[in-house]
Enzyme design. Sequence first.
Site, PDB file in Angstrom:
ATOM      1  N   ASP A 117      -7.033   2.754  10.440  1.00 58.82           N
ATOM      2  CA  ASP A 117      -7.236   3.260   8.883  1.00 58.82           C
ATOM      3  C   ASP A 117      -5.751   3.878   8.844  1.00 58.82           C
ATOM      4  O   ASP A 117      -4.728   3.948   9.657  1.00 58.82           O
ATOM      5  CB  ASP A 117      -8.206   4.388   9.103  1.00 58.82           C
TER       6      ASP A 117
HETATM    7  C1  BGC Z   1      -9.324   5.379   3.851  1.00 59.66           C
HETATM    8  C2  BGC Z   1      -9.708   3.996   3.886  1.00 59.66           C
HETATM    9  C3  BGC Z   1      -8.851   3.413   2.879  1.00 59.66           C
HETATM   10  C4  BGC Z   1      -7.365   3.643   3.313  1.00 59.66           C
HETATM   11  C5  BGC Z   1      -6.071   2.684   2.171  1.00 59.66           C
HETATM   12  C6  BGC Z   1      -7.850   5.759   3.834  1.00 59.66           C
HETATM   13  O1  BGC Z   1      -7.462   7.287   3.651  1.00 59.66           O
HETATM   14  O2  BGC Z   1     -10.026   6.084   4.874  1.00 59.66           O
HETATM   15  O3  BGC Z   1     -10.750   3.658   3.735  1.00 59.66           O
HETATM   16  O4  BGC Z   1      -8.847   1.849   2.881  1.00 59.66           O
HETATM   17  O5  BGC Z   1      -7.172   4.966   3.037  1.00 59.66           O
HETATM   18  O6  BGC Z   1      -6.200   3.357   0.987  1.00 59.66           O
END
Ligand code: BGC
Length: 706
Positions: free
Chosen positions: A248
């Site tokens: 993530d």
């Molecule tokens: C989230 C993800 C997301 C990523 C990119 C993170 O803060 O947990 O689900 O895909 O950001 O935006």
Amino acid sequence: MTGDADERALAAEDRMTDDERFSLLVSVMGVSDLITVRDERIPDGTPMSAGYVPGVPRLGVPALLMSDASLGVTNPGYREGDTATALPAGIALGASFNPALARESGGVVGREARSRGFNVLLAGGINLARDPRNGRNFEYISEDPLLSAALVAESISGIQAEGVISTIKHFSLNCNETNRHWLDAIIDPAAHRESDLLAFEIAIERAQPGSVMTAYNKINGGYAGENSELIQGVLKGAWDYPGWVMSDWGATAGWEFALSGLDQDCGCQIDVLMWGAEAFGQSLRDAYANGRLPKERLSEMVRRILRSMYAVGVDRWGAPPEVDMARHNEIALEAARQGIVLLKNDGALPLAPDSSPRIAVIGGHAQVGVPAGTGSTAVVPPGGYAEVIRVGGPSFMGATRNLYLLPSSPVAEITKLLPQAQVEFDPGMSPAEAALLARRSDVVIVFGIRVEGEGFDSADLSLPWGQDAVIEAVAAANPNTIVVLETGNPVAMPWRDNVKAIIEAWYPGQAGGQAIAEILTGAINPSGRLPVTFPADLAQTPRPDLPSMGEPWGTPATIEYGEGAEVGYRWFAQQREQPLYGFGHGLSYTRFDYSDLLVLGGDTITATFAVTNTGDRQGADVPQVYLTGAPDGARMRLLGFERVDLKPGESKQVTVTADPRLLARFDSEAGQWRIAAGTYRVALGSAADTLSLTAETALQAALFGR
Ligand code: BGC
């Protein structure tokens, strides 16, 4: 085809230089509201988005352009003026119990992504709703592994059929947002296999997503991205997953995560903010130079990424697809219609279309539009937001917390469908003022909304901004009161007995106002079913107090998922608690009857039954088959369901065959699923707490899978 992908990945990786290899392992965030300085690694002319990974042109390897995804192509300040279809929340899709609709929704996002050049979608959110306070439940599907997997798999398949890679996320147990970077989720490994991991397992099997995104939190002591037991042991080992594992955004604390199976570090600029350095930058190269990162592991990381690129076909794109935005709006509308759940109806609905009542619409900014969830899934709809109200909150996540209103105004749509009615709006600012309009109206439709989203859990189940008091006041002023909820989670309903009807519309997307009006007026027969249990009270849930709630951002916390696999309705059944509304519940303007339940055993359970529409209008029902008793311990498990659309008087025979893993227990010692021989009890019902027919059958002992 996939054999070919393996071979091609092997050949391409073999021809790469180490610099090329390392370049594939880092995804750089584009300029946005959060990252304001352009990273030099992103070439001019590249559309800004959540992630950019350079390609290797000399080998025909395209760059990866990653975008969020779950509810539409997002644009949190990346690209001026770029809008996209804003679908209803994931939990609304869950409420449709309709895999075909999930596939169509995936196609919408896949086509719109591809037309913009995005070839990786950060979609496939499948974390189970373990806690009704979790700020991101609206993004996910449900509390049940089978329902979640059935829908997420179709949505991923819909995306990948467009030649766009989809992730599945967040692996695993990112089931609360409070202090998510410092949260250690404790769970019994076997129970984990029977719940959250089972959802991943089934969805991965069915849809083969190109990538798995790890979670922010720790699991049993180690960060998700360094959890070798889960990544190497379960995902790449037991399940033989061939794609790549990405982090993530900013979740990679050190280069060593590569040794535990993490293949790619994403949102690397956030690593610097969180951990002081990019994890897969110089430190990973140094580890390679001094032999701590073996060459074979580096090659494997690269091969996995290439393999998914070839398997999904991102290297074989022709001209961008035609995007029919009107058709996509129709799909968003249909998803909203099928996701809306009629929770209660004491005869107030549907509103008679030919009458000319005085209708008071109160609160929820219903004169402007419908709310959407906040955080990385927020989609700017065609024409832009109707309004963005900055809400804010503590920690840096506060900056991302807004009340987004999508321009589908319930007031306008109700007025359109009831041309003879006199519709008046009151903002619901004060109970007393709202009661004035309620008193001189024939019908009151009062909206209750919440701002829910990434980075925040709700402190309790109440409606914010004094809305519960407004509903109480209008219900006291006018007994003919209908409540429309637009929330991402269950809420408490202290006014439940004082109102005539209650609708849960979730965050219904860009056509949500229309769908709500159609349900209220009966133009559409409600067919949504709850994908989560609505507790009467937090005291009924496994954790009445949420660890670290209220502590400042950055406070380490341990969350014991002591309920194990008994999530949601499973927990309520085990504890013999009566919820406010059970999992699977949802009313219709017609009636359904179940008969002729026949259950066969052997290797697995097959249930056959008839469902009949005994009312006087067409409607869709979702009969559900549950396991309710087993020789190796009482437990409840959804074994299957089917959405059936029936004309008045029409009957259909339905057959549900259980995935044997839903009948088994995971035996950690054997590392396999185990079915105990003996008698199994099965029930058929319209909800987990409304079971009408039961049967018993015998299963043979079995040990299977990994
Ligand atoms: C989230 C993800 C997301 C990523 C990119 C993170 O803060 O947990 O689900 O895909 O950001 O935006």
